[in-house]
Design a protein around this motif. Structure first.
Motif, PDB file in Angstrom:
ATOM      1  N   TYR A 113     -21.831  -2.695  25.177  1.00  0.00           N
ATOM      2  CA  TYR A 113     -20.943  -2.004  24.243  1.00  0.00           C
ATOM      3  C   TYR A 113     -19.535  -2.586  24.254  1.00  0.00           C
ATOM      4  O   TYR A 113     -18.548  -1.882  24.452  1.00  0.00           O
ATOM      5  CB  TYR A 113     -20.877  -0.520  24.585  1.00  0.00           C
ATOM      6  CG  TYR A 113     -22.195   0.205  24.462  1.00  0.00           C
ATOM      7  CD1 TYR A 113     -22.611   1.095  25.459  1.00  0.00           C
ATOM      8  CD2 TYR A 113     -23.020   0.016  23.359  1.00  0.00           C
ATOM      9  CE1 TYR A 113     -23.822   1.771  25.349  1.00  0.00           C
ATOM     10  CE2 TYR A 113     -24.228   0.693  23.243  1.00  0.00           C
ATOM     11  CZ  TYR A 113     -24.619   1.566  24.237  1.00  0.00           C
ATOM     12  OH  TYR A 113     -25.804   2.244  24.132  1.00  0.00           O
ATOM     13  N   SER A 169     -16.590  -4.427  22.060  1.00  0.00           N
ATOM     14  CA  SER A 169     -16.148  -4.649  20.681  1.00  0.00           C
ATOM     15  C   SER A 169     -14.801  -5.364  20.690  1.00  0.00           C
ATOM     16  O   SER A 169     -14.093  -5.367  21.703  1.00  0.00           O
ATOM     17  CB  SER A 169     -16.049  -3.312  19.922  1.00  0.00           C
ATOM     18  OG  SER A 169     -15.265  -2.377  20.631  1.00  0.00           O
ATOM     19  N   TYR A 184     -11.177  -6.344  18.261  1.00  0.00           N
ATOM     20  CA  TYR A 184     -10.328  -5.897  17.162  1.00  0.00           C
ATOM     21  C   TYR A 184      -9.220  -6.900  16.906  1.00  0.00           C
ATOM     22  O   TYR A 184      -8.639  -7.433  17.843  1.00  0.00           O
ATOM     23  CB  TYR A 184      -9.731  -4.518  17.472  1.00  0.00           C
ATOM     24  CG  TYR A 184     -10.810  -3.516  17.792  1.00  0.00           C
ATOM     25  CD1 TYR A 184     -11.259  -3.354  19.095  1.00  0.00           C
ATOM     26  CD2 TYR A 184     -11.426  -2.782  16.781  1.00  0.00           C
ATOM     27  CE1 TYR A 184     -12.298  -2.493  19.390  1.00  0.00           C
ATOM     28  CE2 TYR A 184     -12.461  -1.906  17.060  1.00  0.00           C
ATOM     29  CZ  TYR A 184     -12.899  -1.777  18.374  1.00  0.00           C
ATOM     30  OH  TYR A 184     -13.934  -0.922  18.657  1.00  0.00           O
ATOM     31  N   LEU A 221     -11.968  -4.018  12.996  1.00  0.00           N
ATOM     32  CA  LEU A 221     -13.120  -4.305  13.853  1.00  0.00           C
ATOM     33  C   LEU A 221     -13.691  -5.667  13.491  1.00  0.00           C
ATOM     34  O   LEU A 221     -14.020  -5.914  12.325  1.00  0.00           O
ATOM     35  CB  LEU A 221     -14.184  -3.217  13.668  1.00  0.00           C
ATOM     36  CG  LEU A 221     -15.525  -3.419  14.370  1.00  0.00           C
ATOM     37  CD1 LEU A 221     -15.360  -3.336  15.890  1.00  0.00           C
ATOM     38  CD2 LEU A 221     -16.544  -2.387  13.896  1.00  0.00           C
ATOM     39  N   TYR A 231     -18.927  -5.901  17.261  1.00  0.00           N
ATOM     40  CA  TYR A 231     -19.355  -4.714  17.995  1.00  0.00           C
ATOM     41  C   TYR A 231     -20.650  -5.003  18.731  1.00  0.00           C
ATOM     42  O   TYR A 231     -21.371  -5.935  18.371  1.00  0.00           O
ATOM     43  CB  TYR A 231     -19.490  -3.502  17.058  1.00  0.00           C
ATOM     44  CG  TYR A 231     -20.608  -3.610  16.040  1.00  0.00           C
ATOM     45  CD1 TYR A 231     -20.408  -4.262  14.820  1.00  0.00           C
ATOM     46  CD2 TYR A 231     -21.853  -3.052  16.293  1.00  0.00           C
ATOM     47  CE1 TYR A 231     -21.423  -4.360  13.889  1.00  0.00           C
ATOM     48  CE2 TYR A 231     -22.874  -3.144  15.362  1.00  0.00           C
ATOM     49  CZ  TYR A 231     -22.651  -3.802  14.157  1.00  0.00           C
ATOM     50  OH  TYR A 231     -23.664  -3.891  13.229  1.00  0.00           O
ATOM     51  N   ASP A 232     -20.921  -4.212  19.742  1.00  0.00           N
ATOM     52  CA  ASP A 232     -22.115  -4.424  20.570  1.00  0.00           C
ATOM     53  C   ASP A 232     -22.247  -5.883  21.004  1.00  0.00           C
ATOM     54  O   ASP A 232     -23.313  -6.500  20.886  1.00  0.00           O
ATOM     55  CB  ASP A 232     -23.379  -3.962  19.830  1.00  0.00           C
ATOM     56  CG  ASP A 232     -23.489  -2.448  19.736  1.00  0.00           C
ATOM     57  OD1 ASP A 232     -24.396  -1.961  19.035  1.00  0.00           O
ATOM     58  OD2 ASP A 232     -22.654  -1.767  20.360  1.00  0.00           O
ATOM     59  N   SER A 253     -12.689  -4.060  23.780  1.00  0.00           N
ATOM     60  CA  SER A 253     -12.907  -2.702  24.241  1.00  0.00           C
ATOM     61  C   SER A 253     -14.321  -2.611  24.780  1.00  0.00           C
ATOM     62  O   SER A 253     -15.223  -3.326  24.323  1.00  0.00           O
ATOM     63  CB  SER A 253     -12.732  -1.697  23.102  1.00  0.00           C
ATOM     64  OG  SER A 253     -13.026  -0.380  23.538  1.00  0.00           O
ATOM     65  N   PHE A 300     -17.298   0.361  26.483  1.00  0.00           N
ATOM     66  CA  PHE A 300     -17.666   1.653  27.029  1.00  0.00           C
ATOM     67  C   PHE A 300     -17.569   1.524  28.551  1.00  0.00           C
ATOM     68  O   PHE A 300     -17.823   0.473  29.124  1.00  0.00           O
ATOM     69  CB  PHE A 300     -19.091   2.009  26.622  1.00  0.00           C
ATOM     70  CG  PHE A 300     -19.572   3.296  27.240  1.00  0.00           C
ATOM     71  CD1 PHE A 300     -20.351   3.280  28.392  1.00  0.00           C
ATOM     72  CD2 PHE A 300     -19.243   4.507  26.684  1.00  0.00           C
ATOM     73  CE1 PHE A 300     -20.794   4.455  28.971  1.00  0.00           C
ATOM     74  CE2 PHE A 300     -19.677   5.696  27.251  1.00  0.00           C
ATOM     75  CZ  PHE A 300     -20.450   5.665  28.409  1.00  0.00           C
TER      76      PHE A 300
END
Lengths: 111, 124
Positions: free
Chosen positions: A34, A36, A38, A48, A51-52, A91, A93
């Motif tokens: 997870y 990502s 930006y 964004l 992602y992932d 970023s 998780f």
């Protein structure tokens, strides 16, 4: 929870490729798919880009690609263009109580 | 077009209360969680907390728990971030962002749309 570590700045000439690293721990980058990325042009809304770890949202140039190895994720910009000059943040998780952690940010300069 | 539009800049004194807002449009507001992110020169970007607008369930980072409150009014597609007693250290840019949650076995752990940011300045 410490921020993910990014280089403060990365630069390249038009047409070159550059890579921005994002280093965390097994509790965040290394433990989950997870991550990502930006893009933030000062005064504008962050966008964004990935992602992932590897996925590009619709509308994002395929010059942007993401990858991960162990506790370090990377964003590669190929065919560098003047419009790519911006701040970039990763970023992830995290299993800590903060749910998400951000990178320290990297300023990309197009020479 | 998906948009998150935030309320304007604020200048407050320590100890004062404040509520800033984030209004969503261009999508079904109740279907996506909203997160608040703080940006400061010293600490960079920080995840503060999130809310599910459909039922107003919220979660907070331990760093912000008890100091801020996140709420939502789905009837007007708006999420709020509020303080009852501001500190100088709350001076920052605050962003509302969409997604950053798991639901029905699928995770959307990224932030696909960002508000324009609300600058909060707390100074005596």
């Amino acid at each position: 929870q410490s921020a993910l570590t990014q280089p403060a700045s990365v630069s390249g000439s038009p047409g070159q490729s550059i890579t921005i690293s994002c280093t965390g721990t097994t509790s965040d980058v290394g433990g989950y798919h997870y991550v990502s990325w930006y893009q933030h042009h000062p005064g504008k809304v962050p966008k964004l880009m990935i992602y992932d770890v590897t996925n590009r949202p619709s509308g994002v140039s395929n010059r942007f690609s993401g990858s991960k190895s162990g506790n370090t994720a990377s964003l590669t910009i190929s065919g560098l263009q003047a419009e790519d000059e911006a701040d970039y943040y990763c970023s992830s998780f995290t299993s800590s109580g903060t749910f998400f952690v951000f990178g320290t940010g990297t300023k990309v300069t197009v020479l | 077009e998906v948009q998150l539009v935030q309320s304007g800049a604020e200048v407050k004194k320590p100890g004062e209360s404040l509520r800033i807002s984030c209004k969503g449009s261009g999508y079904t507001f109740s279907d996506y969680w909203i997160t608040w992110v703080r940006q400061t020169p010293g600490k960079g970007l920080e995840w503060m907390g999130r809310i599910n607008p459909s039922d107003s369930y919220s979660e907070y980072s331990p760093s912000f728990q008890g100091h801020v409150t996140i709420s939502a009014d789905k009837s007007i597609s708006t999420v709020y971030l509020q303080w009852s007693s501001l500190k100088a250290s709350d001076t920052a840019m605050y962003y509302c962002v969409r997604r950053g949650y798991c639901s029905r076995g699928r995770c959307y752990n990224w932030f696909d749309y960002w508000g324009q940011g609300t600058l909060v300045t707390v100074s005596s």
